[in-house]
Write a protein that holds these residues in place. Structure first.
Motif, mmCIF file in Angstrom:
data_model
loop_
_atom_site.group_PDB
_atom_site.id
_atom_site.type_symbol
_atom_site.label_atom_id
_atom_site.label_comp_id
_atom_site.label_asym_id
_atom_site.label_seq_id
_atom_site.Cartn_x
_atom_site.Cartn_y
_atom_site.Cartn_z
ATOM 1 N N UNK A 72 0.828 -1.201 0.000
ATOM 2 C CA UNK A 72 0.000 0.000 0.000
ATOM 3 C C UNK A 72 0.857 1.243 0.000
ATOM 4 N N UNK A 73 0.208 2.364 -0.210
ATOM 5 C CA UNK A 73 0.917 3.644 -0.177
ATOM 6 C C UNK A 73 1.420 3.906 1.232
ATOM 7 N N UNK A 74 2.722 4.071 1.374
ATOM 8 C CA UNK A 74 3.293 4.289 2.684
ATOM 9 C C UNK A 74 2.782 5.539 3.368
ATOM 10 N N UNK A 75 2.381 6.509 2.586
ATOM 11 C CA UNK A 75 1.875 7.751 3.170
ATOM 12 C C UNK A 75 0.481 7.554 3.742
ATOM 13 N N UNK A 76 -0.358 6.852 2.996
ATOM 14 C CA UNK A 76 -1.699 6.573 3.512
ATOM 15 C C UNK A 76 -1.594 5.718 4.773
ATOM 16 N N UNK A 77 -0.723 4.716 4.727
ATOM 17 C CA UNK A 77 -0.548 3.863 5.902
ATOM 18 C C UNK A 77 -0.031 4.654 7.096
ATOM 19 N N UNK A 78 0.947 5.512 6.855
ATOM 20 C CA UNK A 78 1.484 6.315 7.954
ATOM 21 C C UNK A 78 0.413 7.229 8.527
ATOM 22 N N UNK A 79 -0.419 7.727 7.644
ATOM 23 C CA UNK A 79 -1.486 8.616 8.127
ATOM 24 C C UNK A 79 -2.443 7.851 9.038
ATOM 25 N N UNK A 80 -2.808 6.650 8.612
ATOM 26 C CA UNK A 80 -3.688 5.851 9.448
ATOM 27 C C UNK A 80 -3.021 5.469 10.751
ATOM 28 N N UNK A 81 -1.723 5.252 10.702
ATOM 29 C CA UNK A 81 -1.005 4.783 11.877
ATOM 30 C C UNK A 81 -0.732 5.916 12.861
ATOM 31 N N UNK A 82 -0.337 7.063 12.342
ATOM 32 C CA UNK A 82 0.147 8.112 13.233
ATOM 33 C C UNK A 82 -0.472 9.476 12.976
ATOM 34 N N UNK A 83 -1.314 9.577 11.951
ATOM 35 C CA UNK A 83 -1.844 10.890 11.580
ATOM 36 C C UNK A 83 -2.566 11.590 12.709
ATOM 37 N N UNK A 84 -3.178 10.796 13.583
ATOM 38 C CA UNK A 84 -3.947 11.414 14.644
ATOM 39 C C UNK A 84 -3.110 11.884 15.809
ATOM 40 N N UNK A 85 -1.868 11.392 15.894
ATOM 41 C CA UNK A 85 -1.096 11.695 17.098
ATOM 42 C C UNK A 85 0.183 12.490 16.824
ATOM 43 N N UNK A 86 0.760 12.334 15.633
ATOM 44 C CA UNK A 86 1.999 13.044 15.333
ATOM 45 C C UNK A 86 1.736 14.046 14.212
#
Lengths: 198, 198
Positions: B111-125
DNA sequence: CATACCGGAGAACGAACGTTCTCCAGACTT
DNA sequence: AAGTCTGGAGAACGTTCGTTCTCCGGTATG
Protein backbone atom coordinates in the motif's frame (compact mmCIF):
# COMPACT_ATOMS: atom_id res chain seq x y z
CA UNK A 1 -29.21 -20.08 33.20
CA UNK A 2 -29.13 -16.28 33.35
CA UNK A 3 -30.83 -14.76 36.34
CA UNK A 4 -32.01 -11.16 36.24
CA UNK A 5 -31.78 -9.61 39.68
CA UNK A 6 -31.49 -6.26 41.39
CA UNK A 7 -27.74 -6.78 41.36
CA UNK A 8 -27.77 -6.73 37.61
CA UNK A 9 -29.94 -3.66 37.67
CA UNK A 10 -27.41 -1.73 39.72
CA UNK A 11 -24.62 -2.60 37.36
CA UNK A 12 -26.71 -2.75 34.18
CA UNK A 13 -27.07 -5.83 32.08
CA UNK A 14 -24.00 -7.30 30.45
CA UNK A 15 -25.40 -6.71 26.99
CA UNK A 16 -26.06 -3.04 27.64
CA UNK A 17 -22.57 -2.56 29.08
CA UNK A 18 -21.05 -4.36 26.12
CA UNK A 19 -22.83 -1.99 23.76
CA UNK A 20 -21.67 0.99 25.78
CA UNK A 21 -18.08 -0.22 25.72
CA UNK A 22 -18.14 -0.81 21.97
CA UNK A 23 -19.69 2.60 21.34
CA UNK A 24 -17.13 4.33 23.54
CA UNK A 25 -14.25 2.44 21.98
CA UNK A 26 -15.57 3.27 18.52
CA UNK A 27 -15.53 6.95 19.32
CA UNK A 28 -12.09 6.90 20.94
CA UNK A 29 -10.48 4.77 18.23
CA UNK A 30 -11.91 7.04 15.58
CA UNK A 31 -10.62 10.12 17.33
CA UNK A 32 -7.13 9.00 18.35
CA UNK A 33 -6.44 5.75 16.54
CA UNK A 34 -6.42 2.27 18.00
CA UNK A 35 -2.88 1.94 19.31
CA UNK A 36 -2.88 5.18 21.23
CA UNK A 37 -6.09 4.42 23.12
CA UNK A 38 -5.23 2.20 26.07
CA UNK A 39 -7.57 0.15 28.17
CA UNK A 40 -7.23 2.75 30.93
CA UNK A 41 -8.60 5.41 28.61
CA UNK A 42 -11.45 3.13 27.64
CA UNK A 43 -12.23 2.55 31.31
CA UNK A 44 -12.12 6.27 32.12
CA UNK A 45 -14.34 7.24 29.21
CA UNK A 46 -16.88 4.43 29.48
CA UNK A 47 -16.96 4.25 33.27
CA UNK A 48 -16.63 0.47 33.09
CA UNK A 49 -13.97 -0.95 35.36
CA UNK A 50 -11.03 -2.90 33.97
CA UNK A 51 -12.23 -5.98 35.77
CA UNK A 52 -15.57 -5.87 34.06
CA UNK A 53 -14.03 -5.01 30.70
CA UNK A 54 -12.01 -8.19 30.90
CA UNK A 55 -15.01 -10.17 32.02
CA UNK A 56 -16.99 -8.98 29.01
CA UNK A 57 -14.16 -9.22 26.46
CA UNK A 58 -11.16 -11.55 26.50
CA UNK A 59 -8.74 -8.98 25.09
CA UNK A 60 -8.36 -5.58 23.49
CA UNK A 61 -8.03 -7.22 20.12
CA UNK A 62 -11.53 -8.67 20.40
CA UNK A 63 -12.88 -5.25 21.32
CA UNK A 64 -11.26 -3.82 18.21
CA UNK A 65 -12.78 -6.56 16.10
CA UNK A 66 -16.24 -5.90 17.48
CA UNK A 67 -15.85 -2.17 16.94
CA UNK A 68 -14.99 -2.79 13.31
CA UNK A 69 -17.92 -5.16 12.93
CA UNK A 70 -20.34 -2.65 14.40
CA UNK A 71 -18.87 0.10 12.22
CA UNK A 72 -19.39 -2.06 9.17
CA UNK A 73 -23.05 -2.60 9.95
CA UNK A 74 -23.70 1.02 10.79
CA UNK A 75 -21.85 2.28 7.72
CA UNK A 76 -23.57 -0.06 5.30
CA UNK A 77 -26.94 0.81 6.84
CA UNK A 78 -26.26 4.52 6.48
CA UNK A 79 -25.24 4.13 2.86
CA UNK A 80 -28.22 2.01 1.92
CA UNK A 81 -30.55 4.36 3.77
CA UNK A 82 -29.18 7.26 1.73
CA UNK A 83 -29.52 5.22 -1.45
CA UNK A 84 -33.06 4.19 -0.61
CA UNK A 85 -34.15 7.81 -0.44
CA UNK A 86 -33.13 8.42 -4.03
CA UNK A 87 -35.38 7.54 -6.95
CA UNK A 88 -34.03 5.96 -10.11
CA UNK A 89 -30.80 4.04 -10.65
CA UNK A 90 -28.64 7.03 -11.52
CA UNK A 91 -29.76 9.05 -8.53
CA UNK A 92 -29.25 6.07 -6.30
CA UNK A 93 -25.64 5.66 -7.36
CA UNK A 94 -25.06 9.38 -6.99
CA UNK A 95 -26.58 9.20 -3.51
CA UNK A 96 -23.48 7.27 -2.44
CA UNK A 97 -21.35 10.31 -3.16
CA UNK A 98 -23.80 12.66 -1.52
CA UNK A 99 -23.58 10.45 1.53
CA UNK A 100 -19.80 10.65 1.40
CA UNK A 101 -19.95 14.42 1.14
CA UNK A 102 -22.12 14.69 4.22
CA UNK A 103 -19.90 12.24 6.09
CA UNK A 104 -16.71 14.12 5.24
CA UNK A 105 -18.33 17.28 6.54
CA UNK A 106 -18.94 15.90 10.02
CA UNK A 107 -16.55 17.46 12.46
CA UNK A 108 -15.40 14.16 13.89
CA UNK A 109 -14.58 12.76 10.44
CA UNK A 110 -11.07 11.31 10.58
CA UNK A 111 -11.11 9.19 7.46
CA UNK A 112 -12.40 5.71 6.83
CA UNK A 113 -11.80 3.76 10.01
CA UNK A 114 -11.13 0.61 8.05
CA UNK A 115 -8.45 2.17 5.89
CA UNK A 116 -6.90 3.71 8.99
CA UNK A 117 -6.99 0.42 10.86
CA UNK A 118 -5.40 -1.30 7.91
CA UNK A 119 -2.54 1.17 7.88
CA UNK A 120 -2.19 0.93 11.63
CA UNK A 121 -2.41 -2.81 12.14
CA UNK A 122 -2.88 -4.53 8.79
CA UNK A 123 0.69 -5.68 8.71
CA UNK A 124 0.72 -7.24 12.15
CA UNK A 125 -2.80 -8.40 13.07
CA UNK A 126 -4.13 -10.71 10.41
CA UNK A 127 -7.65 -10.98 11.80
CA UNK A 128 -8.17 -7.23 11.48
CA UNK A 129 -6.83 -7.20 7.93
CA UNK A 130 -9.45 -9.81 7.11
CA UNK A 131 -12.26 -7.73 8.58
CA UNK A 132 -11.09 -4.70 6.59
CA UNK A 133 -10.95 -6.78 3.41
CA UNK A 134 -14.46 -8.07 4.04
CA UNK A 135 -15.77 -4.58 4.63
CA UNK A 136 -14.37 -3.28 1.35
CA UNK A 137 -15.50 -6.37 -0.52
CA UNK A 138 -19.03 -5.92 0.83
CA UNK A 139 -19.10 -2.32 -0.31
CA UNK A 140 -17.82 -3.21 -3.76
CA UNK A 141 -20.43 -5.94 -4.03
CA UNK A 142 -23.13 -3.50 -2.97
CA UNK A 143 -22.12 -0.99 -5.63
CA UNK A 144 -21.93 -3.75 -8.23
CA UNK A 145 -25.46 -4.82 -7.32
CA UNK A 146 -26.79 -1.29 -7.77
CA UNK A 147 -25.05 -1.05 -11.13
CA UNK A 148 -26.54 -4.35 -12.17
CA UNK A 149 -30.02 -3.27 -11.15
CA UNK A 150 -29.49 -0.13 -13.20
CA UNK A 151 -28.65 -2.26 -16.21
CA UNK A 152 -25.10 -0.87 -16.32
CA UNK A 153 -22.04 -2.77 -17.54
CA UNK A 154 -19.95 -4.87 -15.16
CA UNK A 155 -16.94 -2.58 -15.39
CA UNK A 156 -18.78 0.39 -13.85
CA UNK A 157 -19.09 -0.99 -10.33
CA UNK A 158 -15.36 -1.27 -9.60
CA UNK A 159 -14.78 2.17 -11.07
CA UNK A 160 -17.36 3.81 -8.84
CA UNK A 161 -16.03 1.92 -5.82
CA UNK A 162 -12.51 3.16 -6.57
CA UNK A 163 -13.80 6.71 -6.82
CA UNK A 164 -15.44 6.32 -3.41
CA UNK A 165 -12.24 4.94 -1.88
CA UNK A 166 -10.14 7.70 -3.39
CA UNK A 167 -12.54 10.33 -2.14
CA UNK A 168 -12.30 8.92 1.38
CA UNK A 169 -8.52 8.98 1.59
CA UNK A 170 -8.25 12.31 -0.19
CA UNK A 171 -10.80 13.93 2.09
CA UNK A 172 -9.20 12.46 5.20
CA UNK A 173 -5.70 13.61 4.35
CA UNK A 174 -6.58 16.98 2.85
CA UNK A 175 -9.08 17.71 5.59
CA UNK A 176 -11.78 18.93 3.22
CA UNK A 177 -14.93 17.40 1.76
CA UNK A 178 -14.09 18.70 -1.72
CA UNK A 179 -13.08 15.25 -2.91
CA UNK A 180 -16.64 13.99 -2.60
CA UNK A 181 -17.86 16.57 -5.10
CA UNK A 182 -15.00 15.79 -7.47
CA UNK A 183 -15.75 12.09 -7.25
CA UNK A 184 -19.46 12.72 -7.77
CA UNK A 185 -18.82 14.61 -10.99
CA UNK A 186 -16.54 11.83 -12.20
CA UNK A 187 -19.25 9.30 -11.36
CA UNK A 188 -21.73 11.23 -13.49
CA UNK A 189 -19.38 11.11 -16.47
CA UNK A 190 -18.76 7.39 -16.03
CA UNK A 191 -22.49 6.71 -15.77
CA UNK A 192 -23.09 8.78 -18.90
CA UNK A 193 -20.58 6.61 -20.71
CA UNK A 194 -22.24 3.50 -19.30
CA UNK A 195 -25.65 4.60 -20.54
CA UNK A 196 -27.22 5.07 -17.11
CA UNK A 197 -29.19 8.20 -17.79
CA UNK A 198 -32.15 8.21 -15.46
CA UNK B 1 36.53 21.01 10.55
CA UNK B 2 35.87 17.42 9.55
CA UNK B 3 38.93 15.21 9.38
CA UNK B 4 38.88 12.17 7.13
CA UNK B 5 40.99 9.44 8.67
CA UNK B 6 41.39 5.70 8.62
CA UNK B 7 39.05 5.62 11.61
CA UNK B 8 36.27 7.07 9.52
CA UNK B 9 37.11 4.61 6.78
CA UNK B 10 36.62 1.64 9.06
CA UNK B 11 33.28 2.91 10.22
CA UNK B 12 32.21 4.55 6.94
CA UNK B 13 31.35 8.19 6.55
CA UNK B 14 28.43 9.61 8.47
CA UNK B 15 26.57 10.48 5.29
CA UNK B 16 26.86 6.96 3.91
CA UNK B 17 25.66 5.48 7.18
CA UNK B 18 22.76 7.93 7.30
CA UNK B 19 21.68 6.81 3.86
CA UNK B 20 21.99 3.17 4.85
CA UNK B 21 19.89 3.72 7.95
CA UNK B 22 17.16 5.55 6.02
CA UNK B 23 17.08 2.86 3.34
CA UNK B 24 16.88 0.10 5.94
CA UNK B 25 14.19 1.92 7.89
CA UNK B 26 12.26 2.52 4.69
CA UNK B 27 12.21 -1.17 3.93
CA UNK B 28 11.30 -2.24 7.46
CA UNK B 29 8.58 0.37 7.90
CA UNK B 30 7.09 -0.60 4.57
CA UNK B 31 7.11 -4.25 5.51
CA UNK B 32 5.89 -4.14 9.10
CA UNK B 33 4.61 -0.63 9.71
CA UNK B 34 6.26 2.10 11.72
CA UNK B 35 5.10 1.37 15.24
CA UNK B 36 6.03 -2.27 15.21
CA UNK B 37 9.60 -1.67 14.06
CA UNK B 38 11.65 -0.73 17.10
CA UNK B 39 15.08 0.84 17.18
CA UNK B 40 16.53 -2.55 18.08
CA UNK B 41 15.19 -4.03 14.86
CA UNK B 42 16.60 -1.11 12.93
CA UNK B 43 19.99 -1.70 14.56
CA UNK B 44 19.92 -5.43 13.84
CA UNK B 45 18.91 -4.98 10.22
CA UNK B 46 21.20 -2.06 9.39
CA UNK B 47 24.17 -3.17 11.47
CA UNK B 48 24.45 0.34 12.90
CA UNK B 49 24.74 0.45 16.69
CA UNK B 50 22.16 2.26 18.80
CA UNK B 51 24.83 4.67 19.94
CA UNK B 52 25.61 5.71 16.41
CA UNK B 53 21.94 5.81 15.41
CA UNK B 54 21.36 8.38 18.13
CA UNK B 55 24.43 10.32 17.13
CA UNK B 56 23.17 10.56 13.54
CA UNK B 57 19.49 11.17 14.36
CA UNK B 58 18.02 12.84 17.43
CA UNK B 59 15.01 10.53 17.63
CA UNK B 60 12.98 7.87 15.89
CA UNK B 61 10.46 10.47 14.83
CA UNK B 62 13.11 12.28 12.82
CA UNK B 63 14.09 9.02 11.14
CA UNK B 64 10.46 8.47 10.18
CA UNK B 65 10.26 11.98 8.77
CA UNK B 66 13.38 11.47 6.67
CA UNK B 67 12.10 8.13 5.43
CA UNK B 68 8.89 9.78 4.28
CA UNK B 69 10.80 12.60 2.63
CA UNK B 70 13.01 10.16 0.75
CA UNK B 71 10.00 8.12 -0.25
CA UNK B 72 8.34 11.21 -1.61
CA UNK B 73 11.30 12.07 -3.80
CA UNK B 74 11.74 8.51 -5.03
CA UNK B 75 8.04 8.08 -5.75
CA UNK B 76 7.65 11.35 -7.61
CA UNK B 77 10.79 10.57 -9.63
CA UNK B 78 9.46 7.14 -10.54
CA UNK B 79 6.12 8.54 -11.63
CA UNK B 80 7.61 11.32 -13.73
CA UNK B 81 10.08 8.89 -15.29
CA UNK B 82 7.20 6.65 -16.33
CA UNK B 83 5.28 9.67 -17.64
CA UNK B 84 8.31 10.93 -19.55
CA UNK B 85 8.53 7.69 -21.49
CA UNK B 86 5.05 8.16 -22.90
CA UNK B 87 4.34 10.34 -25.92
CA UNK B 88 1.34 12.61 -26.11
CA UNK B 89 -0.76 14.05 -23.30
CA UNK B 90 -3.27 11.22 -23.14
CA UNK B 91 -0.63 8.51 -23.01
CA UNK B 92 1.27 10.46 -20.38
CA UNK B 93 -1.73 10.61 -18.09
CA UNK B 94 -2.42 6.94 -18.68
CA UNK B 95 1.21 6.19 -17.87
CA UNK B 96 0.43 7.11 -14.26
CA UNK B 97 -1.95 4.18 -14.03
CA UNK B 98 0.46 1.86 -15.80
CA UNK B 99 3.02 2.85 -13.22
CA UNK B 100 0.53 2.08 -10.45
CA UNK B 101 -0.20 -1.30 -11.98
CA UNK B 102 3.48 -2.23 -12.04
CA UNK B 103 3.93 -0.94 -8.49
CA UNK B 104 0.97 -2.93 -7.14
CA UNK B 105 2.45 -6.03 -8.72
CA UNK B 106 5.72 -5.82 -6.80
CA UNK B 107 5.85 -8.49 -4.15
CA UNK B 108 6.77 -6.07 -1.37
CA UNK B 109 3.86 -3.76 -2.18
CA UNK B 110 2.01 -3.05 1.04
CA UNK B 111 0.00 0.00 0.00
CA UNK B 112 0.92 3.64 -0.18
CA UNK B 113 3.29 4.29 2.68
CA UNK B 114 1.87 7.75 3.17
CA UNK B 115 -1.70 6.57 3.51
CA UNK B 116 -0.55 3.86 5.90
CA UNK B 117 1.48 6.32 7.95
CA UNK B 118 -1.49 8.62 8.13
CA UNK B 119 -3.69 5.85 9.45
CA UNK B 120 -1.01 4.78 11.88
CA UNK B 121 0.15 8.11 13.23
CA UNK B 122 -1.84 10.89 11.58
CA UNK B 123 -3.95 11.41 14.64
CA UNK B 124 -1.10 11.69 17.10
CA UNK B 125 2.00 13.04 15.33
CA UNK B 126 1.17 16.29 13.62
CA UNK B 127 4.47 16.67 11.79
CA UNK B 128 3.94 13.38 9.96
CA UNK B 129 0.39 14.32 9.00
CA UNK B 130 1.83 17.45 7.42
CA UNK B 131 4.35 15.47 5.40
CA UNK B 132 1.61 13.14 4.17
CA UNK B 133 -0.57 16.11 3.23
CA UNK B 134 2.31 17.70 1.33
CA UNK B 135 3.00 14.47 -0.54
CA UNK B 136 -0.59 14.12 -1.69
CA UNK B 137 -0.81 17.81 -2.55
CA UNK B 138 2.35 17.52 -4.65
CA UNK B 139 0.93 14.57 -6.53
CA UNK B 140 -2.36 16.34 -7.16
CA UNK B 141 -0.51 19.40 -8.39
CA UNK B 142 1.58 17.22 -10.69
CA UNK B 143 -1.50 15.61 -12.23
CA UNK B 144 -3.15 19.01 -12.59
CA UNK B 145 -0.08 20.28 -14.42
CA UNK B 146 -0.18 17.36 -16.85
CA UNK B 147 -3.87 17.98 -17.47
CA UNK B 148 -3.22 21.64 -18.06
CA UNK B 149 -0.45 20.87 -20.53
CA UNK B 150 -2.87 18.54 -22.30
CA UNK B 151 -5.33 21.39 -22.63
CA UNK B 152 -7.84 19.57 -20.44
CA UNK B 153 -10.37 21.20 -18.11
CA UNK B 154 -9.49 22.03 -14.52
CA UNK B 155 -11.92 19.47 -13.11
CA UNK B 156 -10.10 16.52 -14.65
CA UNK B 157 -6.97 16.68 -12.48
CA UNK B 158 -8.70 16.11 -9.14
CA UNK B 159 -10.75 13.30 -10.66
CA UNK B 160 -7.70 11.44 -11.94
CA UNK B 161 -5.92 11.98 -8.64
CA UNK B 162 -8.89 10.51 -6.77
CA UNK B 163 -8.85 7.50 -9.06
CA UNK B 164 -5.16 7.00 -8.32
CA UNK B 165 -5.76 7.24 -4.57
CA UNK B 166 -8.67 4.84 -4.73
CA UNK B 167 -6.64 2.38 -6.75
CA UNK B 168 -3.87 2.47 -4.15
CA UNK B 169 -6.09 1.72 -1.16
CA UNK B 170 -8.16 -0.82 -3.05
CA UNK B 171 -5.10 -2.66 -4.31
CA UNK B 172 -3.47 -2.61 -0.87
CA UNK B 173 -6.49 -3.97 0.96
CA UNK B 174 -7.63 -6.44 -1.68
CA UNK B 175 -4.09 -7.62 -2.32
CA UNK B 176 -4.44 -7.52 -6.10
CA UNK B 177 -3.34 -5.10 -8.79
CA UNK B 178 -6.73 -5.28 -10.50
CA UNK B 179 -7.72 -1.85 -9.23
CA UNK B 180 -5.04 -0.20 -11.37
CA UNK B 181 -6.63 -1.55 -14.54
CA UNK B 182 -10.11 -0.52 -13.42
CA UNK B 183 -8.86 2.97 -12.62
CA UNK B 184 -7.06 3.17 -15.95
CA UNK B 185 -10.23 2.39 -17.86
CA UNK B 186 -12.11 5.00 -15.86
CA UNK B 187 -9.37 7.52 -16.63
CA UNK B 188 -9.78 6.85 -20.34
CA UNK B 189 -13.50 7.56 -20.15
CA UNK B 190 -12.94 10.75 -18.18
CA UNK B 191 -10.31 11.93 -20.67
CA UNK B 192 -12.65 11.16 -23.52
CA UNK B 193 -15.25 13.37 -21.89
CA UNK B 194 -12.63 16.04 -21.36
CA UNK B 195 -11.62 16.01 -25.01
CA UNK B 196 -8.11 14.68 -24.47
CA UNK B 197 -7.94 12.33 -27.40
CA UNK B 198 -4.31 12.04 -28.37
C1' DC C 1 54.76 4.28 24.40
C1' DA C 2 51.07 6.88 26.59
C1' DT C 3 46.79 9.14 26.19
C1' DA C 4 42.58 10.78 24.41
C1' DC C 5 38.77 9.62 21.47
C1' DC C 6 35.45 6.98 18.63
C1' DG C 7 32.44 3.51 18.33
C1' DG C 8 30.46 -1.33 19.26
C1' DA C 9 27.90 -4.57 22.41
C1' DG C 10 24.67 -4.65 25.32
C1' DA C 11 22.86 -3.47 29.92
C1' DA C 12 19.94 -0.21 32.08
C1' DC C 13 16.27 3.16 32.72
C1' DG C 14 11.74 5.04 32.44
C1' DA C 15 7.43 5.27 30.43
C1' DA C 16 3.38 3.15 28.34
C1' DC C 17 0.31 -0.45 28.12
C1' DG C 18 -2.21 -5.04 28.19
C1' DT C 19 -3.57 -7.97 31.66
C1' DT C 20 -4.22 -9.78 36.32
C1' DC C 21 -4.58 -9.51 41.29
C1' DT C 22 -5.77 -7.64 45.97
C1' DC C 23 -8.80 -5.60 48.94
C1' DC C 24 -13.21 -4.38 50.04
C1' DA C 25 -18.19 -2.92 50.01
C1' DG C 26 -22.69 -4.11 48.96
C1' DA C 27 -26.48 -7.43 47.72
C1' DC C 28 -28.65 -11.92 47.19
C1' DT C 29 -29.49 -16.69 49.13
C1' DT C 30 -30.64 -19.90 52.77
C1' DA D 1 -27.62 -13.39 60.29
C1' DA D 2 -23.78 -15.91 57.94
C1' DG D 3 -21.94 -16.97 53.77
C1' DT D 4 -21.30 -16.29 48.90
C1' DC D 5 -21.03 -13.73 44.78
C1' DT D 6 -20.42 -9.48 42.01
C1' DG D 7 -18.13 -5.69 40.84
C1' DG D 8 -15.36 -1.22 41.78
C1' DA D 9 -10.84 1.16 42.70
C1' DG D 10 -6.55 0.82 41.86
C1' DA D 11 -2.08 -1.48 42.65
C1' DA D 12 0.90 -4.69 40.52
C1' DC D 13 3.16 -7.51 36.96
C1' DG D 14 5.41 -8.41 32.68
C1' DT D 15 6.55 -6.83 28.31
C1' DT D 16 7.77 -3.61 24.81
C1' DC D 17 10.21 0.23 23.35
C1' DG D 18 12.59 4.78 22.95
C1' DT D 19 16.58 6.52 24.83
C1' DT D 20 20.84 6.72 27.55
C1' DC D 21 24.78 4.77 29.99
C1' DT D 22 28.70 1.61 31.06
C1' DC D 23 32.44 -0.90 29.77
C1' DC D 24 35.97 -1.85 26.70
C1' DG D 25 38.84 -2.58 22.56
C1' DG D 26 41.04 -0.34 18.90
C1' DT D 27 42.86 3.82 16.43
C1' DA D 28 45.11 8.18 15.96
C1' DT D 29 48.05 11.81 17.91
C1' DG D 30 51.89 13.66 21.16
Amino acid sequence: MTKVTANDARASSDDAVRDLVIATADSLYNLRGIQSVGMDALRDESGVSLKRLYKLFPSKEVIVEEVLRSRHERWMSSVSAAVAEASGPRQQLLAIFDFLSAWFGENDFRGCGFINSFGELGGTVESLAGIVRDHKADFQAYVARLVEQAGGPAWLGPQLAILAEGAQTTAAIAGTSQAADDARRAAEILMDAAGITE
